[in-house]
Design a protein around this motif. Structure first.
Motif, PDB file in Angstrom:
ATOM      1  N   ALA A 235       0.832  -1.209   0.000  1.00 22.80           N
ATOM      2  CA  ALA A 235       0.000   0.000   0.000  1.00 22.80           C
ATOM      3  C   ALA A 235       0.864   1.255   0.000  1.00 22.80           C
ATOM      4  O   ALA A 235       0.554   2.249  -0.673  1.00 22.80           O
ATOM      5  CB  ALA A 235      -0.925  -0.008   1.218  1.00 22.80           C
ATOM      6  N   ALA A 236       1.982   1.230   0.749  1.00 23.22           N
ATOM      7  CA  ALA A 236       2.863   2.397   0.798  1.00 23.22           C
ATOM      8  C   ALA A 236       3.500   2.659  -0.560  1.00 23.22           C
ATOM      9  O   ALA A 236       3.606   3.817  -1.005  1.00 23.22           O
ATOM     10  CB  ALA A 236       3.935   2.183   1.865  1.00 23.22           C
ATOM     11  N   ILE A 237       3.927   1.593  -1.254  1.00 22.44           N
ATOM     12  CA  ILE A 237       4.533   1.771  -2.573  1.00 22.44           C
ATOM     13  C   ILE A 237       3.502   2.290  -3.569  1.00 22.44           C
ATOM     14  O   ILE A 237       3.788   3.171  -4.387  1.00 22.44           O
ATOM     15  CB  ILE A 237       5.144   0.440  -3.046  1.00 22.44           C
ATOM     16  N   ALA A 238       2.279   1.761  -3.504  1.00 23.90           N
ATOM     17  CA  ALA A 238       1.241   2.192  -4.437  1.00 23.90           C
ATOM     18  C   ALA A 238       0.899   3.666  -4.258  1.00 23.90           C
ATOM     19  O   ALA A 238       0.622   4.376  -5.235  1.00 23.90           O
ATOM     20  CB  ALA A 238      -0.007   1.332  -4.246  1.00 23.90           C
ATOM     21  N   ASP A 239       0.926   4.150  -3.037  1.00 21.83           N
ATOM     22  CA  ASP A 239       0.596   5.552  -2.757  1.00 21.83           C
ATOM     23  C   ASP A 239       1.823   6.449  -2.717  1.00 21.83           C
ATOM     24  O   ASP A 239       1.721   7.630  -2.334  1.00 21.83           O
ATOM     25  CB  ASP A 239      -0.128   5.649  -1.405  1.00 21.83           C
ATOM     26  N   LYS A 240       3.009   5.910  -3.073  1.00 22.53           N
ATOM     27  CA  LYS A 240       4.259   6.677  -3.072  1.00 22.53           C
ATOM     28  C   LYS A 240       4.639   7.198  -1.692  1.00 22.53           C
ATOM     29  O   LYS A 240       5.383   8.190  -1.587  1.00 22.53           O
ATOM     30  CB  LYS A 240       4.154   7.868  -4.054  1.00 22.53           C
TER      31      LYS A 240
ATOM     32  N   HIS B 110       6.502   5.635   0.292  1.00 23.85           N
ATOM     33  CA  HIS B 110       7.841   5.151   0.625  1.00 23.85           C
ATOM     34  C   HIS B 110       8.930   6.126   0.200  1.00 23.85           C
ATOM     35  O   HIS B 110      10.076   6.016   0.640  1.00 23.85           O
ATOM     36  CB  HIS B 110       8.088   3.810  -0.068  1.00 23.85           C
ATOM     37  N   LEU B 111       8.590   7.095  -0.677  1.00 27.07           N
ATOM     38  CA  LEU B 111       9.606   8.003  -1.209  1.00 27.07           C
ATOM     39  C   LEU B 111      10.246   8.873  -0.123  1.00 27.07           C
ATOM     40  O   LEU B 111      11.481   9.006  -0.087  1.00 27.07           O
ATOM     41  CB  LEU B 111       8.995   8.875  -2.318  1.00 27.07           C
TER      42      LEU B 111
ATOM     43  N   LYS C  98      15.735   0.210  -8.912  1.00 30.97           N
ATOM     44  CA  LYS C  98      16.169  -1.058  -8.351  1.00 30.97           C
ATOM     45  C   LYS C  98      15.681  -1.226  -6.910  1.00 30.97           C
ATOM     46  O   LYS C  98      15.257  -2.315  -6.505  1.00 30.97           O
ATOM     47  CB  LYS C  98      17.691  -1.139  -8.397  1.00 30.97           C
ATOM     48  N   VAL C  99      15.782  -0.108  -6.153  1.00 33.64           N
ATOM     49  CA  VAL C  99      15.323  -0.175  -4.762  1.00 33.64           C
ATOM     50  C   VAL C  99      13.822  -0.453  -4.700  1.00 33.64           C
ATOM     51  O   VAL C  99      13.353  -1.296  -3.915  1.00 33.64           O
ATOM     52  CB  VAL C  99      15.667   1.132  -4.023  1.00 33.64           C
ATOM     53  N   GLU C 100      13.041   0.232  -5.537  1.00 34.81           N
ATOM     54  CA  GLU C 100      11.603   0.013  -5.554  1.00 34.81           C
ATOM     55  C   GLU C 100      11.273  -1.406  -6.005  1.00 34.81           C
ATOM     56  O   GLU C 100      10.357  -2.049  -5.474  1.00 34.81           O
ATOM     57  CB  GLU C 100      10.927   1.031  -6.471  1.00 34.81           C
TER      58      GLU C 100
ATOM     59  N   GLY D 142      13.159  -3.970  -5.526  1.00 31.35           N
ATOM     60  CA  GLY D 142      13.463  -4.833  -4.383  1.00 31.35           C
ATOM     61  C   GLY D 142      12.387  -4.758  -3.313  1.00 31.35           C
ATOM     62  O   GLY D 142      12.019  -5.787  -2.717  1.00 31.35           O
ATOM     63  N   LEU D 143      11.852  -3.570  -3.096  1.00 31.35           N
ATOM     64  CA  LEU D 143      10.786  -3.432  -2.105  1.00 31.35           C
ATOM     65  C   LEU D 143       9.524  -4.165  -2.544  1.00 31.35           C
ATOM     66  O   LEU D 143       8.852  -4.813  -1.735  1.00 31.35           O
ATOM     67  CB  LEU D 143      10.482  -1.944  -1.874  1.00 31.35           C
ATOM     68  N   GLU D 144       9.186  -4.059  -3.837  1.00 31.20           N
ATOM     69  CA  GLU D 144       8.013  -4.767  -4.342  1.00 31.20           C
ATOM     70  C   GLU D 144       8.195  -6.278  -4.231  1.00 31.20           C
ATOM     71  O   GLU D 144       7.261  -7.003  -3.878  1.00 31.20           O
ATOM     72  CB  GLU D 144       7.765  -4.359  -5.792  1.00 31.20           C
ATOM     73  N   SER D 145       9.411  -6.733  -4.526  1.00 28.07           N
ATOM     74  CA  SER D 145       9.677  -8.169  -4.393  1.00 28.07           C
ATOM     75  C   SER D 145       9.579  -8.619  -2.941  1.00 28.07           C
ATOM     76  O   SER D 145       9.029  -9.691  -2.643  1.00 28.07           O
ATOM     77  CB  SER D 145      11.072  -8.478  -4.941  1.00 28.07           C
ATOM     78  N   LEU D 146      10.089  -7.771  -2.022  1.00 23.80           N
ATOM     79  CA  LEU D 146       9.996  -8.103  -0.601  1.00 23.80           C
ATOM     80  C   LEU D 146       8.547  -8.150  -0.147  1.00 23.80           C
ATOM     81  O   LEU D 146       8.148  -9.064   0.601  1.00 23.80           O
ATOM     82  CB  LEU D 146      10.783  -7.068   0.213  1.00 23.80           C
ATOM     83  N   ALA D 147       7.745  -7.180  -0.597  1.00 22.45           N
ATOM     84  CA  ALA D 147       6.332  -7.172  -0.213  1.00 22.45           C
ATOM     85  C   ALA D 147       5.620  -8.424  -0.728  1.00 22.45           C
ATOM     86  O   ALA D 147       4.811  -9.036  -0.019  1.00 22.45           O
ATOM     87  CB  ALA D 147       5.656  -5.918  -0.755  1.00 22.45           C
ATOM     88  N   HIS D 148       5.947  -8.825  -1.955  1.00 19.81           N
ATOM     89  CA  HIS D 148       5.330 -10.037  -2.511  1.00 19.81           C
ATOM     90  C   HIS D 148       5.733 -11.272  -1.723  1.00 19.81           C
ATOM     91  O   HIS D 148       4.901 -12.136  -1.405  1.00 19.81           O
ATOM     92  CB  HIS D 148       5.743 -10.186  -3.979  1.00 19.81           C
ATOM     93  N   ASP D 149       7.030 -11.364  -1.381  1.00 26.85           N
ATOM     94  CA  ASP D 149       7.509 -12.524  -0.632  1.00 26.85           C
ATOM     95  C   ASP D 149       6.905 -12.567   0.774  1.00 26.85           C
ATOM     96  O   ASP D 149       6.616 -13.658   1.295  1.00 26.85           O
ATOM     97  CB  ASP D 149       9.032 -12.499  -0.534  1.00 26.85           C
ATOM     98  N   LEU D 150       6.735 -11.399   1.386  1.00 27.17           N
ATOM     99  CA  LEU D 150       6.145 -11.369   2.735  1.00 27.17           C
ATOM    100  C   LEU D 150       4.716 -11.911   2.732  1.00 27.17           C
ATOM    101  O   LEU D 150       4.261 -12.495   3.723  1.00 27.17           O
ATOM    102  CB  LEU D 150       6.157  -9.939   3.279  1.00 27.17           C
ATOM    103  N   ILE D 151       4.035 -11.742   1.614  1.00 31.69           N
ATOM    104  CA  ILE D 151       2.643 -12.192   1.543  1.00 31.69           C
ATOM    105  C   ILE D 151       2.543 -13.632   1.044  1.00 31.69           C
ATOM    106  O   ILE D 151       1.764 -14.430   1.574  1.00 31.69           O
ATOM    107  CB  ILE D 151       1.829 -11.253   0.630  1.00 31.69           C
TER     108      ILE D 151
END
Length: 400
Positions: free
Chosen positions: A165-170, A172-173, A241-243, A245-254
């Motif tokens: 949700a944080a990445i979708a709403d920006k 995290h920036l 790249k950082v984003e 990685g964050l998206e991949s981490l969010a997917h793995d957490l779920i």
């Protein structure tokens, strides 16, 4: 003193009138009145005294009635209380006619009460409750309760959803930019350490020619430039790249069982860490002290919140008929439930308390509760006895 004085007065009147009744016409009626009045006064003194003690200390049968029968009186009082006040039917009938909610609303909505007495009472009760509990034990109980809840809660999917949700709403920036600035400050504060590491890893030729220093400067300049570019350029590849990685981490957490298991293990280790327990105890003690101080400070925000909450509750209880019915129904059911479950215990408490009193205690309490009416019995006995004696004497003189 009045009752006893009246008895003495009748005795004096009797003696005087008896001495002079042969010389003065009509004194025989006074003598009859005084004589009967003394009899009535003495009889009622005996009756009143016999309730509580032995008259003149003599163990006359059926005297000192209350001390002698205090156990039976205790059981009778308990039975009366049970039969007339603590049966579910009686409680329900009395509660049915009461609008407890409206009465509570009228009381709480009064400005003087909501702003002073009730608020102060509620705040003081809250503070005393916090003070009366063992801080160490309470802190441990709260910690164990939180730990139990956290142990049952799988945090990895929750963290993954929050990150998504944080990445979708920006959102995290700002955090990413703060991390970049922090990295720059950390690099600046540790430049000497970086230079020393490069110097140690350079070969002898580089150190001899001084190229290691130039290499260190180049490395540092490159790192500073990279951080600056990432900070000012929203489309920098490193950001992407950082984003990613964050998206991949969010997917793995779920969705990734291994990642979720790893996060769960870290959570359990953190909960079991003694350092966390020590930290929490300090946090809890500061929080408890702050709550106590705020509750007792009339000018604190908590004090105002107490007053506002009390006033709002009173207004709701006053004007909301549906809420009144719900509260009244709850109060009625609670009272009936207490009478059903604890009625026997309450009356047994009354009975056992009275039975534990000694004779002196129960005599003093009952006698003190009845009070002056006991002495009015003696006074009435004196006067009524005198009138009855006067009537009997008159009948004797005029009829026989």
């Amino acid at each position: 003193m009045i009752a006893t004085g009246l008895l003495v007065l009748m005795a004096v009147v009797f003696v005087v009138s008896r001495l002079f009744q042969d010389r003065v016409t009509g004194l025989d009626f006074v003598t009859a009145f005084a004589e009967a009045a003394m009899v009535g006064a003495l009889a009622d003194w005996f009756a009143v005294t016999a309730l509580f003690r032995h008259p003149l200390g003599m163990p006359i049968p059926h005297t000192a009635i209350i001390p002698t029968n205090k156990d039976r009186i205790a059981d009778t009082m308990a039975g009366f209380l049970k039969a007339n006040f603590l049966t579910p039917a009686v409680v329900a009938r009395r509660m049915q006619a009461m609008n407890v909610a409206r009465a509570a609303g009228d009381y709480l909505a009064a400005p003087s009460r909501s702003s002073t007495g009730v608020r102060a009472g509620a705040a003081e009760l809250f503070a005393e409750a916090l003070e009366s509990l063992d801080p160490q034990r309470l802190g441990e109980q709260v910690r164990h309760g939180l730990a139990a809840q956290l142990s049952r809660l799988e945090v990895a999917p929750l963290l993954g959803q929050m990150l998504t949700a944080a990445i979708a709403d920006k959102r995290h920036l700002p955090l990413m930019e703060a991390m970049i600035r922090w990295a720059g400050k950390a690099l600046e504060a540790n430049e000497s350490l970086v230079r020393e590491m490069i110097h140690e890893r350079a070969n002898a030729l580089l150190r001899f020619t001084g190229l290691d220093e130039r290499l260190a400067n180049s490395v540092l300049d490159g790192l500073y430039r990279l951080l600056a570019e990432v900070l000012v350029n929203p489309d920098h590849p490193l950001r992407a790249k950082v984003e990613e990685g964050l998206e991949s981490l969010a997917h793995d957490l779920i969705h990734d069982p291994a990642t979720r298991a790893k996060v769960e293990g870290m959570k359990q280790e953190l909960i079991a860490n003694p350092a966390v327990a020590t930290w929490w105890q300090g946090v809890w003690e500061r929080l408890r002290a702050s709550l106590i101080a705020a509750a007792r400070d009339p000018g604190s925000q908590m004090g105002g919140q107490f007053a506002g909450a009390v006033a709002e509750l009173g207004a709701a209880l006053q004007g909301d008929a549906r809420l009144q019915r719900q509260v009244n129904r709850f109060a009625r059911r609670s009272a009936v439930g207490i009478a059903s479950r604890y009625g026997d215990q309450i009356v047994r408490l009354v009975s056992e308390t009275v039975k534990r009193w000694d004779a002196t205690t129960i005599t003093a309490r009952v006698e003190g509760a009845v009070g002056r009416d006991l002495q009015f019995i003696r006074i009435n006995g004196t006067l009524v006895g005198g009138l009855v004696g006067l009537i009997i004497h008159a009948v004797d003189v005029w009829v026989f």
